[in-house]
Scaffold this motif. Structure first.
Motif, mmCIF file in Angstrom:
data_model
loop_
_atom_site.group_PDB
_atom_site.id
_atom_site.type_symbol
_atom_site.label_atom_id
_atom_site.label_comp_id
_atom_site.label_asym_id
_atom_site.label_seq_id
_atom_site.Cartn_x
_atom_site.Cartn_y
_atom_site.Cartn_z
ATOM 1 N N PHE A 73 44.594 13.041 81.869
ATOM 2 C CA PHE A 73 44.812 14.222 80.908
ATOM 3 C C PHE A 73 43.570 15.130 81.281
ATOM 4 O O PHE A 73 42.603 14.874 80.325
ATOM 5 N N TRP A 74 43.587 15.981 81.988
ATOM 6 C CA TRP A 74 42.261 16.919 82.059
ATOM 7 C C TRP A 74 41.784 17.448 80.871
ATOM 8 O O TRP A 74 40.750 17.571 80.785
ATOM 9 N N LEU A 75 42.535 17.981 80.213
ATOM 10 C CA LEU A 75 42.041 18.788 78.852
ATOM 11 C C LEU A 75 42.521 18.077 77.766
ATOM 12 O O LEU A 75 42.262 18.743 76.690
ATOM 13 N N GLY A 76 42.451 16.618 77.707
ATOM 14 C CA GLY A 76 42.829 15.742 76.693
ATOM 15 C C GLY A 76 44.456 15.910 76.211
ATOM 16 O O GLY A 76 45.292 16.521 76.779
ATOM 17 N N THR A 77 44.507 15.189 75.121
ATOM 18 C CA THR A 77 46.106 15.173 74.588
ATOM 19 C C THR A 77 46.180 15.607 73.065
ATOM 20 O O THR A 77 44.947 15.581 72.513
ATOM 21 N N ASP A 78 47.119 15.978 72.508
ATOM 22 C CA ASP A 78 47.185 16.220 71.242
ATOM 23 C C ASP A 78 47.657 15.255 70.374
ATOM 24 O O ASP A 78 47.579 14.275 70.943
ATOM 25 N N ASP A 79 48.051 15.519 68.849
ATOM 26 C CA ASP A 79 48.161 14.271 68.129
ATOM 27 C C ASP A 79 49.525 13.520 68.353
ATOM 28 O O ASP A 79 49.608 12.537 68.048
ATOM 29 N N GLN A 80 50.469 14.045 69.228
ATOM 30 C CA GLN A 80 51.645 13.338 69.604
ATOM 31 C C GLN A 80 51.427 12.685 71.219
ATOM 32 O O GLN A 80 52.111 12.237 71.811
ATOM 33 N N GLY A 81 50.345 12.800 71.759
ATOM 34 C CA GLY A 81 50.014 12.303 73.404
ATOM 35 C C GLY A 81 50.498 13.114 74.270
ATOM 36 O O GLY A 81 50.459 12.945 75.542
ATOM 37 N N ARG A 82 50.830 14.589 73.890
ATOM 38 C CA ARG A 82 51.252 15.615 74.890
ATOM 39 C C ARG A 82 49.820 15.983 75.755
ATOM 40 O O ARG A 82 48.833 16.174 74.960
ATOM 41 N N ASP A 83 50.132 16.156 76.957
ATOM 42 C CA ASP A 83 48.835 16.678 77.674
ATOM 43 C C ASP A 83 48.870 18.036 77.526
ATOM 44 O O ASP A 83 49.738 19.048 77.534
ATOM 45 N N ILE A 84 47.236 18.411 76.939
ATOM 46 C CA ILE A 84 47.122 19.980 76.580
ATOM 47 C C ILE A 84 47.396 20.771 77.694
ATOM 48 O O ILE A 84 47.926 22.119 77.779
ATOM 49 N N LEU A 85 47.008 20.395 79.052
ATOM 50 C CA LEU A 85 47.077 21.420 80.091
ATOM 51 C C LEU A 85 48.662 21.767 80.322
ATOM 52 O O LEU A 85 48.888 22.898 80.756
ATOM 53 N N SER A 86 49.216 20.500 80.362
ATOM 54 C CA SER A 86 50.784 20.882 80.509
ATOM 55 C C SER A 86 51.572 21.552 79.505
ATOM 56 O O SER A 86 52.151 22.476 79.512
ATOM 57 N N ALA A 87 50.929 21.340 78.043
ATOM 58 C CA ALA A 87 51.366 22.182 76.658
ATOM 59 C C ALA A 87 51.034 23.612 76.968
ATOM 60 O O ALA A 87 51.849 24.188 76.467
ATOM 61 N N LEU A 88 49.905 23.693 77.647
ATOM 62 C CA LEU A 88 49.810 25.345 77.777
ATOM 63 C C LEU A 88 50.354 26.124 78.763
ATOM 64 O O LEU A 88 50.792 27.051 78.312
ATOM 65 N N MET A 89 50.799 25.290 79.850
ATOM 66 C CA MET A 89 51.642 26.237 80.639
ATOM 67 C C MET A 89 52.972 26.247 80.030
ATOM 68 O O MET A 89 53.653 27.467 80.165
ATOM 69 N N TYR A 90 53.593 25.151 79.516
ATOM 70 C CA TYR A 90 55.051 25.327 78.918
ATOM 71 C C TYR A 90 54.928 26.501 77.629
ATOM 72 O O TYR A 90 55.793 27.083 77.198
ATOM 73 N N GLY A 91 53.624 26.271 76.607
ATOM 74 C CA GLY A 91 53.657 27.233 75.780
ATOM 75 C C GLY A 91 53.316 28.499 76.116
ATOM 76 O O GLY A 91 53.872 29.452 75.484
ATOM 77 N N ALA A 92 52.738 28.949 77.204
ATOM 78 C CA ALA A 92 52.476 30.190 77.718
ATOM 79 C C ALA A 92 53.796 30.770 77.965
ATOM 80 O O ALA A 92 54.032 31.831 78.015
ATOM 81 N N ARG A 93 54.504 29.821 78.714
ATOM 82 C CA ARG A 93 55.944 30.529 79.080
ATOM 83 C C ARG A 93 56.753 30.763 77.959
ATOM 84 O O ARG A 93 57.315 32.084 78.208
ATOM 85 N N ILE A 94 56.704 30.164 76.833
ATOM 86 C CA ILE A 94 57.454 30.630 75.698
ATOM 87 C C ILE A 94 56.929 32.034 75.142
ATOM 88 O O ILE A 94 57.591 32.996 74.677
ATOM 89 N N SER A 95 55.722 31.927 74.997
ATOM 90 C CA SER A 95 54.776 33.394 74.470
ATOM 91 C C SER A 95 55.150 34.395 75.348
ATOM 92 O O SER A 95 55.504 35.524 74.834
ATOM 93 N N LEU A 96 55.058 34.195 76.631
ATOM 94 C CA LEU A 96 55.252 35.518 77.614
ATOM 95 C C LEU A 96 56.920 35.698 77.546
ATOM 96 O O LEU A 96 57.077 36.928 77.452
ATOM 97 N N ALA A 97 57.705 34.851 77.445
ATOM 98 C CA ALA A 97 59.160 35.113 77.429
ATOM 99 C C ALA A 97 59.277 36.020 75.958
ATOM 100 O O ALA A 97 59.972 37.074 76.125
ATOM 101 N N VAL A 98 58.820 35.533 74.930
ATOM 102 C CA VAL A 98 58.967 36.124 73.822
ATOM 103 C C VAL A 98 58.363 37.666 73.839
ATOM 104 O O VAL A 98 59.100 38.648 73.289
ATOM 105 N N GLY A 99 56.990 37.621 74.296
ATOM 106 C CA GLY A 99 56.346 38.928 74.138
ATOM 107 C C GLY A 99 57.051 39.950 75.057
ATOM 108 O O GLY A 99 57.409 41.233 74.824
ATOM 109 N N LEU A 100 57.616 39.440 76.157
ATOM 110 C CA LEU A 100 58.188 40.420 77.085
ATOM 111 C C LEU A 100 59.529 41.090 76.609
ATOM 112 O O LEU A 100 59.780 42.200 76.875
ATOM 113 N N ALA A 101 60.266 40.050 76.226
ATOM 114 C CA ALA A 101 61.717 40.230 75.723
ATOM 115 C C ALA A 101 61.616 41.109 74.485
ATOM 116 O O ALA A 101 62.294 42.147 74.289
#
Length: 303
Positions: A73-101
């Motif tokens: 876990f390069w950037l650590g994990t959150d309170d549920q054990g989710r990889d922060i780096l992976s969560a950033l990629m998936y989270g940016a996906r949602i943010s960009l989709a909502v913003g562009l739409a």
């Protein structure tokens, strides 16, 4: 495709891009963020939304370079054990989709109403502009909060896609006003020019005149405004998610990740908030810089 890129680079806008280091760096940052978001399922080292793969024993691990960090876990994990780096990629996906739409819908609604108001004038113009004045009298975030809250109250058990649809609608209804007023002002100028009068004399319908003649000549300011508004829409989505009325917890965006990390900020787990916040700043900054460059590039007085 290559020929199109070469022609674009040889154009005035392309030359402005090639000679602007700020635009090149901003485009590079935006491209990296978009690629990571679009190809998150293939690039991300973990799937943060796969509940079966999460382990609470990995919760709140620091970045890999810190004491107690895990190289997995390069950037650590959150309170549920989710990889922060992976969560950033998936989270940016949602943010960009909502913003562009939301920006796309705002452009369609705002440009259409602005064309009608500016070209037809009279009571149509007065009515639409009064609606714009009413919308501008309320803070955009307050209107978005109201719409998002009502939508979640009406559909408490809604699917994630419906929740994101309500979020997009909330941002759209607060963003179309600026496009309508911008296009209306440009249309008021264009409708009195000779080419529009000639089209009227030859019997061309008003709808065709607006679509084929006036619209292409008022899109310049719209493109600049839309580019800048993408960053505004992403920040609005992050704000709504931070307040708990945005993206659902099962599909967290950058705002949701920041809200989760805020609970642990003063207990030493700074990375849960810092990295999502830095990602949000990076996306917004790159888009804003591109918008500023596009505004200058499309302004003939600055060439």
């Amino acid at each position: 495709m290559i020929a199109f890129v070469r022609r674009w680079l040889d154009s005035d806008v392309g030359h402005s891009f090639r000679t602007s280091p700020t635009a090149i760096v901003a485009a590079g940052m935006a491209l990296v963020c978009v690629v990571c978001a679009v190809f998150a399922p293939w690039i991300a080292p973990h799937n943060p939304f796969d509940l079966a793969s999460l382990e609470l024993s990995n919760a709140r691990l620091p970045p890999s370079w810190s004491e107690g960090g895990n190289p997995a876990f390069w950037l650590g994990t959150d309170d549920q054990g989710r990889d922060i780096l992976s969560a950033l990629m998936y989270g940016a996906r949602i943010s960009l989709a909502v913003g562009l739409a939301s920006v796309l819908l705002s452009v369609v609604i705002g440009v259409s109403l602005g064309l009608l108001a500016g070209f037809l004038g009279g009571w149509v113009d007065s009515l639409l502009m009064r609606v714009c004045d009413v919308m501008l009298s309320f803070p955009p975030i307050l209107v978005a909060l109201l719409i998002a809250g009502v939508g979640r109250a009406l559909f408490p058990d809604a699917h994630d896609s419906l929740a994101l649809g309500v979020l997009i609608l909330a941002i759209t209804l607060t963003g179309w006003v600026q496009y309508a007023r911008t296009v209306r002002g440009s249309t008021l100028v264009e409708r009195h020019k000779e080419y529009v009068q000639a089209a009227r004399v030859t019997g061309v319908s008003p709808l065709r005149i607006m679509r084929r003649h006036v619209l292409p000549n008022v899109l310049g300011p719209v493109l600049v405004l839309a580019t800048i508004q993408v960053a505004t829409a992403i920040i609005t989505e992050a704000t709504l998610s931070f307040l708990g009325v945005g993206a659902p917890p099962t599909s967290p965006s950058l705002g949701t990740l920041i809200r989760v990390g805020n609970d642990y900020l003063f207990s030493g787990e700074w990375w849960i908030t810092l990295f999502p916040g830095a990602m949000l700043v990076l996306i917004s900054l790159s888009v804003n810089l591109l918008g500023d460059w596009l505004r200058d590039a499309l302004n003939p007085r600055l060439r």
